[in-house]
Each structure stands twice: as structure tokens, then as C-alpha cells.
Write an enzyme that holds these catalytic residues in place. Structure first.
Site, PDB file in Angstrom:
ATOM      1  CE  LYS A   1      -4.523  -1.807   1.736  1.00 22.33           C
ATOM      2  NZ  LYS A   1      -5.367  -1.628   2.795  1.00 22.33           N
TER       3      LYS A   1
ATOM      4  CE  LYS B   1      -5.935  -7.792  -2.005  1.00 24.71           C
ATOM      5  NZ  LYS B   1      -5.997  -7.805  -0.690  1.00 24.71           N
TER       6      LYS B   1
ATOM      7  CE  LYS C   1     -13.805  -4.590   0.308  1.00 31.66           C
ATOM      8  NZ  LYS C   1     -12.532  -4.190   1.085  1.00 31.66           N
TER       9      LYS C   1
END
Ligand code: TYM
Length: 333
Positions: free
Chosen positions: A114, A196, A199
Site C-alpha cells: 500500500k 489479487k 475492491k
């Protein structure tokens, strides 16, 4: 609550839930709800680690509550609540921060990923994310945490923190076990099957949202990246796209990879993609119908969240009081 074992898990309201979230986590929650006492949390505080539009975040939080119910979680059997409604989560995080090391948090792969994705906003909350997650779980004396594979490392650090704290102060926290499904634990992106399905992905073609209409679902599967062969065979390394579609199909139908390989022997990728698409459309249809029905009754959803927060607070505050006492904080009279 009864003497059944306890489950805790959570989802971030950082976007509309994907097929990955459903197959990796929520589908299993619905299957565990009779056997366990279950607590399911909409982890809105975690979501703040990445910049959010405030109005959208509020909407997504309520919408996620509706999705939980639409997927089959019974509010009479499960505690469903918002993390920010139970202040013990933030309070225990502070205490646990003082028992967590900079070095171990620096090793978290999700933090590294992130930070790379949002280099302009590597905030302290992002670094501390796993400690808030540990607080979530440990507050409820949780036995089992059903999650997808990407959360395994966060569960390991939760266990380490619990064991470390218990070693100093006695048996304060239950040390939780992780529950990762055999199939569906890591659903990959449709356009880049080596990363992956997420969302919060900017490219909508990478994921199937639980609320995608049938034509969109069919289109996204039709466009899914595969390989230059023509054989439907499970091989994660050399055929990640087809293997991902097989994972999805297996998870939705309960069929093994061998069964799928023989079902589609001699068939082409187009036929297989259409079958995966149709199966997904069928699985999501009742969920979507229930979701849109529930979203017409926001008062009902708010009431469930209110009740959930009250019930969750009662359990969480017991653990927090014990922790405060153990570390030497004077009780408020
Ligand atoms: P989140 O919101 O990213 O994901 C929610 C759940 O979905 C699983 N998942 C997947 N499973 C399979 N394939 C995928 N592509 C996929 N993407 C996500 C996740 O593993 C997760 O189970 N940190 C957590 C939320 C959290 C939490 C907790 C979970 C906060 N506190 C305490 C358990 C216990 C997260 O970001 O989930």
C-alpha cells in the site's frame, strides 16, 4: 452469548465488495453462523488509512451492512456493527501499540504494497493498520478468524501480540486461530491474474463487484486474460488466468478441479468463460435482489447496526477494562 466458540471477522467499506471478498470470506461466514457465535464488523476506521470521500464512505458503510444481510448473515444470530461505533477498538489499539515493535510492522507485506500504491500518503495509520486489526480480534476473545489468504500475515502478528501480552500479564487474551478456505482464498484480478482481485482497484474490469448486473459480469469474464493454449487445466504458474477462473467456478459449484477439467475437455476458453459467467450471475442474483430490497429500508439497517454496537460494546468493554487494570491504569470511579 452462549458457550459456542466465537468468530470475529471484518471487511473494509473501501469499495463495493468483490467476488473475491465473497468467496474468500463472506460465503464462509454464512456457513459458520450456526456452529459459532459470530461477530462481523464493518471496519470503517481501517478504511481511513487511504483517503476517502466522506459522503461516499458513509454510504458504503451502510451499503456493506445490507450486503452482509443479503449474503445470508442473520442479524438474529450474528452481531453486525461498525468499528467506529465501539470506541474500545481505538482504545485497545493504543495499548497494543506499546507492545508492538516497529521492526515487525515494517515487515508487513500489505504495508509495503500500500505504501507503494499511495507514495504520497504513507501515513502512520497505514503502518499501524495491523495493530488496530489485532485490537478488533482480541477484544472479543475470538477463537477463529475466517479470512482470505491475504490476511494471514496480519493474523500471525495478532497472535504474536496476544502471546507477548499474555506472557507479561497472564491469560488476558485468547490466542485466535485463522480459518482460510481451501478454495477461493485468493481470487485474482481478471486482467492481471498474478495480482489479487481488489475492491479498491481503479480498473473496473479487474474485478466482479457483487452488485454488477448480469451483462457486465458476462462481459468482464469474456474479457478476462487467459493464455495462448486452448486447454482448460489447473496450473497456477503457467496458466494463472484459467486457474483463477477454475478457482471461481470450483468455489461457486463445489466441483473439484478434476471434475471441471473433464467437464470442459475439448471445449474452448469462450465456452468456459461463459459457464463461469452464468454461474456467477446465478449465484449473485438472489443476493442482489435482497440487497436492493434492504436498501429501501435504511432505518432497519441503522437499527441493526445500533443493536450490534451495543452488544459488541458489552463484550469489548469487559476485555478493555481487564487490560487497563493489568497495565496499571487507575479505574474511573
Ligand atoms: P478486506 O476488506 O480487504 O477484505 C475482506 C475479506 O475478503 C478477503 N479477500 C479476499 N479473499 C479472496 N480473494 C481475494 N481477492 C480477496 N480480497 C479480499 C480478505 O482476506 C478478508 O477476509 N484487514 C481486513 C479487514 C479487517 C479484519 C479485521 C479481518 C479488519 N479487522 C479483523 C478479520 C479480523 C481487510 O482489509 O479486509
Amino acid at each position: 452469548m452462549s458457550d459456542k466458540k466465537r468468530i470475529f471477522s471484518g471487511v473494509q467499506p473501501s469499495g463495493i465488495i468483490t467476488l473475491g471478498n465473497y468467496l474468500g470470506a463472506i460465503k464462509n461466514w454464512t456457513q459458520l453462523q450456526d456452529e459459532y457465535d459470530c461477530i462481523y464488523c464493518i471496519v470503517d476506521l481501517h478504511t481511513l488509512t487511504v483517503r476517502q470521500d466522506p459522503k461516499e464512505l458513509r454510504q458504503r458503510s451502510l451499503s456493506l451492512a445490507a450486503i452482509f444481510l443479503a449474503c445470508g448473515l442473520d442479524p438474529a444470530k450474528n452481531i453486525i456493527f461498525l468499528q467506529s461505533h465501539v470506541s474500545a477498538h481505538a482504545e485497545l489499539t493504543w495499548i497494543l501499540n506499546c507492545y508492538t515493535y516497529f521492526g515487525e510492522l515494517s515487515r508487513m507485506t500489505q504495508f509495503k504494497d500500500k505504501s507503494q500504491k499511495h507514495p504520497d500518503n504513507v501515513n502512520v495509520g497505514l503502518f499501524d493498520y495491523p495493530v488496530l486489526m489485532a485490537a478488533d480480534i482480541l477484544l472479543y476473545q475470538t477463537d477463529l478468524v475466517p479470512v482470505g489468504l491475504d490476511q494471514k500475515q496480519h493474523l500471525e502478528i495478532t497472535r504474536d501480540i496476544a502471546i507477548r501480552f499474555n506472557n507479561i500479564y497472564g491469560n488476558v487474551f485468547k490466542v485466535p486461530e485463522v480459518y482460510i478456505p481451501k478454495v477461493g482464498a485468493k481470487i485474482m484480478s481478471l486482467q492481471d491474474p498474478t495480482s489479487k482481485m481488489s475492491k479498491s482497484d481503479e480498473n473496473e474490469n479487474n474485478y466482479i463487484s457483487l452488485l454488477d448486473p448480469p451483462d457486465v459480469i458476462m462481459r468482464k469474464f469474456r474479457r478476462a486474460v487467459t493464455d495462448s493454449e486452448t486447454v482448460i487445466r489447473y496450473d497456477e504458474e503457467n496458466k494463472p488466468g484459467i486457474s483463477n477462473l477454475m478457482n471461481i467456478y470450483s468455489s461457486l459449484t463445489g466441483k473439484s478441479f478434476e471434475e471441471i477439467e473433464s467437464e470442459f475437455a475439448g471445449k474452448n476458453y469462450g465456452e468456459f468463460k461463459a459457464a463461469v459467467g452464468e454461474t456467477t450471475v446465478e449465484a449473485l442474483k438472489p443476493i442482489q435482489e435482497k440487497y436492493y430490497f434492504l436498501m429501501q429500508n435504511k432505518d432497519y439497517l441503522q437499527e441493526i447496526l445500533k443493536q450490534g454496537a451495543e452488544n459488541a460494546s458489552r463484550i469489548a468493554n469487559r476485555t478493555l477494562a481487564k487490560v487497563y487494570h493489568k497495565v496499571g491504569l487507575l479505574p474511573r470511579l
